[in-house]
Design a protein around this motif. Structure first.
Motif, short mmCIF file in Angstrom:
data_model
loop_
_atom_site.label_atom_id
_atom_site.label_comp_id
_atom_site.label_asym_id
_atom_site.label_seq_id
_atom_site.Cartn_x
_atom_site.Cartn_y
_atom_site.Cartn_z
N PRO A 172 -7.50 14.03 7.19
CA PRO A 172 -7.96 15.18 7.99
C PRO A 172 -6.88 16.24 8.21
O PRO A 172 -7.17 17.43 8.28
CB PRO A 172 -8.37 14.55 9.32
CG PRO A 172 -8.74 13.16 8.97
CD PRO A 172 -7.81 12.76 7.85
N ASP A 173 -5.61 15.83 8.28
CA ASP A 173 -4.55 16.81 8.51
C ASP A 173 -4.26 17.66 7.26
O ASP A 173 -3.51 18.62 7.33
CB ASP A 173 -3.27 16.13 9.01
CG ASP A 173 -2.71 15.13 8.03
OD1 ASP A 173 -3.47 14.54 7.25
OD2 ASP A 173 -1.48 14.90 8.07
N ARG A 174 -4.87 17.33 6.11
CA ARG A 174 -4.67 18.08 4.88
C ARG A 174 -5.94 18.81 4.43
O ARG A 174 -6.05 19.23 3.29
CB ARG A 174 -4.21 17.13 3.77
CG ARG A 174 -2.85 16.51 4.06
CD ARG A 174 -2.41 15.57 2.98
NE ARG A 174 -2.35 16.25 1.69
CZ ARG A 174 -2.41 15.61 0.53
NH1 ARG A 174 -2.54 14.30 0.50
NH2 ARG A 174 -2.36 16.27 -0.59
N ILE A 175 -6.89 18.98 5.35
CA ILE A 175 -8.18 19.56 4.98
C ILE A 175 -8.04 21.01 4.49
O ILE A 175 -8.76 21.44 3.59
CB ILE A 175 -9.19 19.45 6.14
CG1 ILE A 175 -10.61 19.61 5.62
CG2 ILE A 175 -8.87 20.43 7.25
CD1 ILE A 175 -11.66 19.12 6.57
N ILE B 111 -13.20 20.30 -7.75
CA ILE B 111 -14.62 20.59 -7.55
C ILE B 111 -15.12 19.86 -6.30
O ILE B 111 -15.84 20.41 -5.49
CB ILE B 111 -15.45 20.15 -8.77
CG1 ILE B 111 -15.06 21.01 -9.97
CG2 ILE B 111 -16.94 20.25 -8.49
CD1 ILE B 111 -15.70 20.57 -11.26
N ARG B 112 -14.69 18.62 -6.16
CA ARG B 112 -15.16 17.83 -5.02
C ARG B 112 -14.00 17.04 -4.44
O ARG B 112 -13.33 16.29 -5.14
CB ARG B 112 -16.25 16.86 -5.49
CG ARG B 112 -16.80 16.02 -4.35
CD ARG B 112 -18.03 15.26 -4.76
NE ARG B 112 -19.10 16.22 -5.01
CZ ARG B 112 -20.02 16.07 -5.95
NH1 ARG B 112 -20.02 15.01 -6.71
NH2 ARG B 112 -20.95 16.97 -6.11
N SER B 113 -13.79 17.21 -3.16
CA SER B 113 -12.78 16.44 -2.43
C SER B 113 -13.47 15.68 -1.31
O SER B 113 -14.49 16.11 -0.79
CB SER B 113 -11.73 17.38 -1.82
OG SER B 113 -11.03 18.06 -2.83
N VAL B 114 -12.87 14.56 -0.94
CA VAL B 114 -13.41 13.73 0.13
C VAL B 114 -12.35 13.60 1.20
O VAL B 114 -11.18 13.34 0.91
CB VAL B 114 -13.80 12.33 -0.41
CG1 VAL B 114 -14.21 11.41 0.71
CG2 VAL B 114 -14.90 12.45 -1.43
N VAL B 115 -12.74 13.78 2.45
CA VAL B 115 -11.84 13.61 3.59
C VAL B 115 -12.03 12.20 4.12
O VAL B 115 -13.13 11.79 4.47
CB VAL B 115 -12.12 14.66 4.69
CG1 VAL B 115 -11.21 14.43 5.88
CG2 VAL B 115 -11.97 16.06 4.14
N LEU B 116 -10.94 11.46 4.15
CA LEU B 116 -10.97 10.08 4.66
C LEU B 116 -10.48 10.05 6.09
O LEU B 116 -9.37 10.48 6.39
CB LEU B 116 -10.07 9.17 3.80
CG LEU B 116 -10.44 9.07 2.33
CD1 LEU B 116 -9.42 8.22 1.60
CD2 LEU B 116 -11.82 8.48 2.17
N TYR B 117 -11.31 9.56 6.98
CA TYR B 117 -10.94 9.42 8.38
C TYR B 117 -10.44 8.00 8.62
O TYR B 117 -10.99 7.05 8.09
CB TYR B 117 -12.14 9.72 9.29
CG TYR B 117 -12.49 11.17 9.29
CD1 TYR B 117 -11.85 12.04 10.14
CD2 TYR B 117 -13.44 11.68 8.42
CE1 TYR B 117 -12.14 13.40 10.14
CE2 TYR B 117 -13.76 13.02 8.41
CZ TYR B 117 -13.12 13.87 9.27
OH TYR B 117 -13.40 15.20 9.27
N PRO B 118 -9.38 7.89 9.43
CA PRO B 118 -8.82 6.54 9.69
C PRO B 118 -9.78 5.63 10.40
O PRO B 118 -10.75 5.91 10.91
CB PRO B 118 -7.61 6.82 10.56
CG PRO B 118 -7.59 8.25 10.89
CD PRO B 118 -8.69 8.91 10.14
#
Length: 40
Positions: A17-20, A33-40
């Motif tokens: 999330p800190d690199r969104i 094209i597609r990135s996924v945000v991983l939450y802890p």
């Protein structure tokens, strides 16, 4: 979930999330094209 559709290959980056903001920049530059945000 049943393995019928491959959803992992189109994912170019996984980000915390800190690199969104970096993910938005990658898309604007055409690097991703597609990135996924991983939450802890």
């Amino acid at each position: 979930m049943e393995g019928k559709i491959d959803i992992d290959d189109p994912i170019a980056h996984t980000l915390r999330p800190d690199r969104i903001d970096e993910g938005s920049g990658l898309m604007k530059q055409g690097e991703s094209i597609r990135s996924v945000v991983l939450y802890p």
